[in-house]
Structure formats: structure tokens, C-alpha cells
Motif scaffolding. Structure first.
Motif, PDB file in Angstrom:
ATOM      1  N   ILE A  29      42.322 -38.774 -52.893  1.00 16.22           N
ATOM      2  CA  ILE A  29      41.302 -37.755 -53.083  1.00 16.22           C
ATOM      3  C   ILE A  29      40.678 -37.412 -51.650  1.00 16.22           C
ATOM      4  CG2 ILE A  29      39.361 -39.289 -53.360  1.00 16.22           C
ATOM      5  CD1 ILE A  29      38.546 -37.261 -55.654  1.00 16.22           C
ATOM      6  N   SER A  30      40.295 -35.949 -51.488  1.00 18.91           N
ATOM      7  CA  SER A  30      39.606 -35.584 -50.091  1.00 18.91           C
ATOM      8  C   SER A  30      38.189 -35.485 -50.115  1.00 18.91           C
ATOM      9  CB  SER A  30      40.326 -34.004 -49.761  1.00 18.91           C
ATOM     10  OG  SER A  30      39.789 -33.241 -50.642  1.00 18.91           O
ATOM     11  N   LEU A  31      37.767 -35.413 -48.949  1.00 18.99           N
ATOM     12  CA  LEU A  31      36.274 -35.672 -48.784  1.00 18.99           C
ATOM     13  C   LEU A  31      35.626 -34.349 -49.434  1.00 18.99           C
ATOM     14  CD1 LEU A  31      34.467 -37.223 -46.732  1.00 18.99           C
ATOM     15  CD2 LEU A  31      34.415 -35.209 -45.273  1.00 18.99           C
ATOM     16  N   GLN A  32      36.185 -33.230 -49.187  1.00 17.26           N
ATOM     17  CA  GLN A  32      35.862 -31.764 -49.880  1.00 17.26           C
ATOM     18  C   GLN A  32      35.768 -32.342 -51.422  1.00 17.26           C
ATOM     19  OE1 GLN A  32      38.220 -32.052 -47.584  1.00 17.26           O
ATOM     20  NE2 GLN A  32      37.255 -31.334 -46.010  1.00 17.26           N
ATOM     21  N   GLN A  49      18.557 -38.790 -46.989  1.00 20.02           N
ATOM     22  CA  GLN A  49      18.579 -40.424 -47.280  1.00 20.02           C
ATOM     23  C   GLN A  49      17.294 -40.821 -48.160  1.00 20.02           C
ATOM     24  OE1 GLN A  49      19.670 -43.302 -44.785  1.00 20.02           O
ATOM     25  NE2 GLN A  49      21.752 -42.331 -44.538  1.00 20.02           N
ATOM     26  N   ASN A  50      16.137 -40.226 -47.964  1.00 12.34           N
ATOM     27  CA  ASN A  50      14.772 -40.784 -48.605  1.00 12.34           C
ATOM     28  C   ASN A  50      15.245 -40.300 -49.985  1.00 12.34           C
ATOM     29  OD1 ASN A  50      13.632 -41.993 -46.506  1.00 12.34           O
ATOM     30  ND2 ASN A  50      12.549 -40.085 -45.771  1.00 12.34           N
ATOM     31  N   THR A  51      15.465 -39.129 -50.264  1.00 10.51           N
ATOM     32  CA  THR A  51      15.497 -38.787 -51.767  1.00 10.51           C
ATOM     33  C   THR A  51      16.713 -39.354 -52.488  1.00 10.51           C
ATOM     34  OG1 THR A  51      16.967 -36.725 -51.235  1.00 10.51           O
ATOM     35  CG2 THR A  51      14.648 -36.272 -51.222  1.00 10.51           C
ATOM     36  N   ASN A  52      17.705 -39.753 -51.604  1.00  9.83           N
ATOM     37  CA  ASN A  52      18.903 -40.399 -52.277  1.00  9.83           C
ATOM     38  C   ASN A  52      18.319 -42.085 -52.595  1.00  9.83           C
ATOM     39  OD1 ASN A  52      20.356 -38.336 -53.032  1.00  9.83           O
ATOM     40  ND2 ASN A  52      21.636 -38.461 -51.084  1.00  9.83           N
ATOM     41  N   GLN A  53      17.448 -42.452 -52.245  1.00 10.83           N
ATOM     42  CA  GLN A  53      17.168 -43.859 -52.443  1.00 10.83           C
ATOM     43  C   GLN A  53      17.439 -44.463 -53.548  1.00 10.83           C
ATOM     44  OE1 GLN A  53      13.243 -44.803 -51.314  1.00 10.83           O
ATOM     45  NE2 GLN A  53      13.253 -47.051 -51.786  1.00 10.83           N
ATOM     46  N   ILE A  54      17.124 -43.678 -54.545  1.00 11.84           N
ATOM     47  CA  ILE A  54      17.293 -43.977 -56.022  1.00 11.84           C
ATOM     48  C   ILE A  54      18.527 -43.500 -56.378  1.00 11.84           C
ATOM     49  CG2 ILE A  54      16.213 -43.811 -58.541  1.00 11.84           C
ATOM     50  CD1 ILE A  54      13.655 -42.936 -57.198  1.00 11.84           C
ATOM     51  N   GLU A  65      29.064 -40.490 -45.330  1.00 16.35           N
ATOM     52  CA  GLU A  65      28.255 -41.898 -45.219  1.00 16.35           C
ATOM     53  C   GLU A  65      28.866 -42.995 -46.051  1.00 16.35           C
ATOM     54  OE1 GLU A  65      24.089 -40.096 -43.928  1.00 16.35           O
ATOM     55  OE2 GLU A  65      24.235 -41.918 -45.195  1.00 16.35           O
ATOM     56  N   ILE A  66      29.175 -42.379 -47.413  1.00 20.79           N
ATOM     57  CA  ILE A  66      29.431 -43.264 -48.498  1.00 20.79           C
ATOM     58  C   ILE A  66      30.769 -44.087 -48.143  1.00 20.79           C
ATOM     59  CG2 ILE A  66      30.027 -43.329 -50.875  1.00 20.79           C
ATOM     60  CD1 ILE A  66      27.875 -41.495 -51.278  1.00 20.79           C
ATOM     61  N   VAL A  67      31.697 -42.936 -47.874  1.00 18.72           N
ATOM     62  CA  VAL A  67      33.205 -43.432 -47.447  1.00 18.72           C
ATOM     63  C   VAL A  67      33.272 -44.335 -46.209  1.00 18.72           C
ATOM     64  CG1 VAL A  67      34.365 -41.458 -48.745  1.00 18.72           C
ATOM     65  CG2 VAL A  67      34.046 -41.263 -46.263  1.00 18.72           C
ATOM     66  N   ASP A  68      32.214 -43.930 -45.343  1.00 22.37           N
ATOM     67  CA  ASP A  68      32.282 -44.967 -44.262  1.00 22.37           C
ATOM     68  C   ASP A  68      31.857 -46.606 -44.559  1.00 22.37           C
ATOM     69  OD1 ASP A  68      31.221 -42.611 -41.462  1.00 22.37           O
ATOM     70  OD2 ASP A  68      33.259 -43.277 -42.458  1.00 22.37           O
ATOM     71  N   PHE A  69      30.779 -46.455 -45.708  1.00 17.94           N
ATOM     72  CA  PHE A  69      30.537 -47.618 -45.879  1.00 17.94           C
ATOM     73  C   PHE A  69      31.707 -48.396 -46.640  1.00 17.94           C
ATOM     74  CE2 PHE A  69      27.680 -50.797 -47.728  1.00 17.94           C
ATOM     75  CZ  PHE A  69      28.561 -50.819 -49.240  1.00 17.94           C
ATOM     76  N   PHE A  70      32.430 -47.750 -47.335  1.00 18.30           N
ATOM     77  CA  PHE A  70      33.516 -48.320 -48.326  1.00 18.30           C
ATOM     78  C   PHE A  70      34.870 -48.632 -47.356  1.00 18.30           C
ATOM     79  CE2 PHE A  70      31.377 -48.463 -52.295  1.00 18.30           C
ATOM     80  CZ  PHE A  70      31.081 -47.464 -52.708  1.00 18.30           C
ATOM     81  N   LEU A  71      34.939 -47.906 -46.253  1.00 17.70           N
ATOM     82  CA  LEU A  71      35.957 -48.066 -45.475  1.00 17.70           C
ATOM     83  C   LEU A  71      35.735 -49.380 -44.720  1.00 17.70           C
ATOM     84  CD1 LEU A  71      36.528 -44.660 -44.043  1.00 17.70           C
ATOM     85  CD2 LEU A  71      38.297 -46.046 -44.849  1.00 17.70           C
ATOM     86  N   LYS A  74      32.501 -31.971 -53.843  1.00 16.02           N
ATOM     87  CA  LYS A  74      32.579 -31.191 -54.911  1.00 16.02           C
ATOM     88  C   LYS A  74      32.190 -31.676 -56.212  1.00 16.02           C
ATOM     89  CE  LYS A  74      35.229 -27.471 -57.123  1.00 16.02           C
ATOM     90  NZ  LYS A  74      36.856 -27.282 -57.162  1.00 16.02           N
ATOM     91  N   GLU A  75      33.074 -32.709 -56.502  1.00 20.51           N
ATOM     92  CA  GLU A  75      32.800 -33.436 -57.840  1.00 20.51           C
ATOM     93  C   GLU A  75      31.385 -34.145 -57.892  1.00 20.51           C
ATOM     94  OE1 GLU A  75      34.937 -33.878 -60.539  1.00 20.51           O
ATOM     95  OE2 GLU A  75      36.246 -32.581 -59.597  1.00 20.51           O
ATOM     96  N   LEU A  76      30.847 -34.770 -56.884  1.00 20.57           N
ATOM     97  CA  LEU A  76      29.506 -35.490 -57.017  1.00 20.57           C
ATOM     98  C   LEU A  76      28.509 -34.344 -56.668  1.00 20.57           C
ATOM     99  CD1 LEU A  76      30.712 -38.530 -55.169  1.00 20.57           C
ATOM    100  CD2 LEU A  76      30.314 -38.433 -57.535  1.00 20.57           C
ATOM    101  N   LYS A  77      28.661 -33.119 -56.510  1.00 23.75           N
ATOM    102  CA  LYS A  77      27.589 -32.046 -56.112  1.00 23.75           C
ATOM    103  C   LYS A  77      26.734 -32.775 -54.800  1.00 23.75           C
ATOM    104  CE  LYS A  77      27.514 -29.971 -60.832  1.00 23.75           C
ATOM    105  NZ  LYS A  77      28.694 -30.797 -61.376  1.00 23.75           N
ATOM    106  N   SER A  78      27.532 -33.000 -54.118  1.00 19.85           N
ATOM    107  CA  SER A  78      26.924 -33.631 -53.082  1.00 19.85           C
ATOM    108  C   SER A  78      27.399 -32.875 -51.687  1.00 19.85           C
ATOM    109  CB  SER A  78      27.198 -35.051 -52.908  1.00 19.85           C
ATOM    110  OG  SER A  78      26.578 -35.845 -51.847  1.00 19.85           O
ATOM    111  N   THR A  79      26.825 -33.226 -50.420  1.00 18.72           N
ATOM    112  CA  THR A  79      27.169 -32.592 -49.173  1.00 18.72           C
ATOM    113  C   THR A  79      28.084 -33.525 -48.424  1.00 18.72           C
ATOM    114  OG1 THR A  79      25.595 -33.853 -47.740  1.00 18.72           O
ATOM    115  CG2 THR A  79      24.824 -31.509 -48.547  1.00 18.72           C
TER     116      THR A  79
END
Lengths: 276, 105
Positions: free
Chosen positions: A234-237, A207-212, A252-258, A241-246
Motif C-alpha cells: 500500500i502506498s503512502l498516499q 502531534q499535540n492534537t494527535n496525542q489521543i 512518521e507512523i510508517v517510520d515507526f513501524f519500519l 487518503k484512507e486515514l484522512k491524514s497528512t
């Protein structure tokens, strides 16, 4: 999606609350209540059943969640668009509360016994009826995994903080940012610990590194979800993969949007579509 | 007037003398009408079950609701909790709820 200019506000999200929050809420517009400055309609509670009153058309429960007590009602025949019927039921219920007529005491006792010494989860609708708070139950179920009790209160804290302090925004000062992040990190760490068995020590540093990068990532995620036109979404996986993220970050991001109501889940809780 | 029965653990007990509270713990040794409860923060609480003897705990982990007085918790009722109950997370939730009392009590 909320429509503030209209009397009939429609809120599509479910807000986890404590009874204390419901007791303290006074603000409302039309017949929709506001808690922490946001409209709430569908609410989830976790608590225990203290008393049951069983009538012909409804069941009344008194719930205690450790923060307060609340009377909630479950209508037996759900006629959702029939205001007249609901009003009739409310009247009948008032009569019954006064006169005790038509009350089924043995059924009530049966339900009380069924819920004794147990925690329940309640999903319901909070609205104003004749200048009073009215909570009508959609679903009341026994909690079998007690960790859901802990998670519920953690979620209530998280949503409360997000609503009063705001989610991470560019305009906020960095000291506000780090204080909020510290609290949210604590809560998210606990929520994640509670929800899965993986080692989540890397979430705080992530989260710290993703602040920006965080904001850009969220935007990209939403764009990817919106651009997907298939019915299963679209699936979580795929997102990870597309966003090169875990997957954890994407979660966390989808929970926010949900929570915000901007996306919804489709075939399972790992597939998403945009509500737009 | 709040009718809250706050969830606490061992270290907050002193703040709630005479109050009705909820405390989670692992069921320990029985001593007559009393039971030892091992709390989520490794404390030990003596629970006086005299008022609720007809009901037995059905799980190893329980949440006891009672009045805290003179170093004893007089049980009013209890709630059975699942065996996979995460003590550590619950403990941290309690700390967080104490930091944000406005929505809890």
C-alpha cells in the motif's frame, strides 16, 4: 522480530549508533549485543576513516565518529553461512596484525587517500567473537550530502531516547508524556527540517492534537497495511487518503513501524507491506 | 577513557579549553597561516593551519578537527562538507547532543 528465549537472536532492523554507544555496551545474549536494552545486530555508523590495513582476505578500517574510535573489518569474500571460513579469516587476520605478513601497504594507503578528508557511512554487523566485540562491514560508502551526518546523529539520539524512555504509551503519566514529547518533537522537527524543504511548523501542533488520536491512527494504519496483499503493498498516499491524514503524519507512523520491523518497503520508500 | 573529539559550536568553546574538538563552519578570510571559520551559531573562530598547510579546503563549508587553546583552533585535520549543508539543523543537533552527552562523549 526478536526472539528472546533463544540463543540465536535475530534482529531485522538497522540501528543508527555512535561509536561511544558501542564502546559502552557490555550486555549480550548468545553473541548478540544489547544497547539501550534492545538487541542490535545491524548497525549504521557515520564517521571518518583514520587508518586502513589491507590483507588478503579482509580490509581493516579504524573509524572515528567524534564519539570514539572503532576497528571494523570488511571481509573480501563474503561467505555468510560459513563459520569455519570466517574463523580462518579471523585467525589469518590475527597473524597479520602481529606479523604484518600478507599485508598490502600500498593498497591500504590508496584506500586511506580515497577517504581522506571525507565522511563515510558504514552499515555493518555487531557481534561477539571470542569474548570481544567484532564489527563486520557490509557496506562502506562516501557521504556526498553532508546533511546525512547531522541526520545520523539526530536519528541516533531519537532511537536512544525511544529505547530508554519508551514510545508514547497510554500507561505513562501525562508529565512524562509531555517531557518526552517535547524532546521527540524537537528531534523530529530537526530531522524533518533536515530531510525535506517543506515548512514543518505544523508538525508540533499536529502531534499535540494527535496525542489521543495518535494511538488509534497507528493501529488503523498497521491494520490497513496488513490487509493489503498485493506484492507492491500500500502506498503512502493511499494510507493518507484512507486515514484522512497528512502524508507527513503517515510518514512518521510508517517510520515507526519500519524501525520496529513490523513493515517493510517494497518498490520504493513510499510503498509498504506488513512483515506478518 | 573516552577518545571523543566532540562536535561543538562557538558558544561551547569555553568548556573545551585545551581539548581536541570538531567545529563546523563556513570558510572565511585567510590571514597568513590562519583562516577565519564562521560557525553554525554565528561565531568566528581563528583556525591556525600551520600543521596542515599542504592540504587545502576543497569546499566552502568544512568541519575542522583541532585543539582549542588560547582563543585559537590548531588544526589537525579537516573534512569537506557539501555546499547544501544545513547550518541551522546542525546547530540544533549540537545542542541536543550536549543534552544527551551519554552517547557522545
Amino acid at each position: 522480530m526478536t526472539n528472546n528465549s533463544n540463543e540465536n537472536v535475530i534482529v531485522r532492523t538497522i540501528t543508527p549508533l555512535t561509536i561511544r554507544q558501542i564502546q559502552l555496551s557490555t550486555e549480550s545474549e548468545g553473541n548478540t549485543f544489547k544497547i539501550d536494552n534492545e538487541f542490535v545486530m545491524n548497525v549504521s555508523l557515520v564517521g571518518t576513516v583514520i587508518k586502513v590495513l589491507d590483507g588478503n582476505t579482509y580490509t581493516n578500517y579504524t573509524i572515528d565518529d567524534g564519539t570514539g574510535q572503532l576497528k571494523i573489518r570488511e571481509f573480501k569474500r563474503q561467505k555468510q553461512n560459513n563459520m569455519e571460513e570466517e574463523e580462518e579469516q579471523q585467525q589469518q587476520q590475527q597473524q597479520q596484525e602481529e606479523g604484518g605478513e600478507g599485508e598490502n601497504k600500498s593498497k591500504a594507503k590508496e584506500i586511506e587517500n580515497a577517504f581522506e578528508n571525507k565522511y563515510v557511512r558504514i552499515i555493518g554487523n555487531l557481534k561477539e567473537y571470542k569474548n570481544q566485540k567484532s564489527f563486520s562491514v557490509s557496506k562502506i560508502t562516501e557521504i556526498t550530502d553532508s546533511n546525512q551526518i547531522t541526520t545520523h546523529f539526530l536519528e541516533a539520539i531519537l532511537v536512544h531516547l525511544q529505547r530508554i524512555k519508551g514510545t508514547l504509551k497510554k500507561e505513562q503519566t501525562s508529565s512524562q508524556n509531555s517531557q518526552i514529547k517535547e524532546e521527540k518533537n524537537e528531534i523530529k522537527k530537526e530531522t524533518n527540517n533536515n530531510n525535506n524543504n517543506n515548512n514543518n511548523n505544523n508538525i508540533i501542533t499536529q502531534q499535540n492534537t494527535n496525542q489521543i488520536l495518535g494511538l488509534a491512527l497507528k493501529d488503523k494504519a498497521l491494520r490497513l497495511i496488513s490487509s493489503n496483499q498485493t506484492s507492491s503493498g500500500i502506498s503512502l498516499q493511499e494510507l493518507a487518503k484512507e486515514l484522512k491524514s497528512t502524508e507527513e503524519e503517515i510518514r512518521e507512523i510508517v517510520d515507526f513501524f519500519l524501525d520496529q520491523g513490523q513493515i517493510y518497503i517494497t518498490i520504493d520508500d513510499e510503498h509498504f507491506r506488513s512483515t506478518d | 577513557m573516552s577518545s571523543a573529539t566532540p562536535r561543538i559550536n562557538f558558544k561551547y568553546l569555553s568548556e573545551f579549553e585545551g581539548k581536541t574538538i570538531r567545529i563546523v563552519g563556513k570558510v572565511g578570510e585567510k590571514q597568513g597561516n590562519n583562516v577565519i571559520l564562521h560557525t553554525t551559531d554565528n561565531g568566528q573562530v581563528i583556525v591556525d593551519r600551520s600543521n596542515n598547510l599542504e592540504k587545502n579546503y576543497q569546499t566552502n563549508n568544512v568541519e575542522v578537527l583541532g585543539v582549542w587553546n588560547n582563543n585559537q583552533l590548531s588544526e589537525l585535520t579537516f573534512f569537506n562538507l557539501s555546499d547544501n549543508f544545513d547550518f541551522d539543523t546542525h546547530n540544533q543537533m549540537i545542542d541536543l547532543s550536549m543534552k544527551h552527552k551519554e552517547i557522545f562523549m
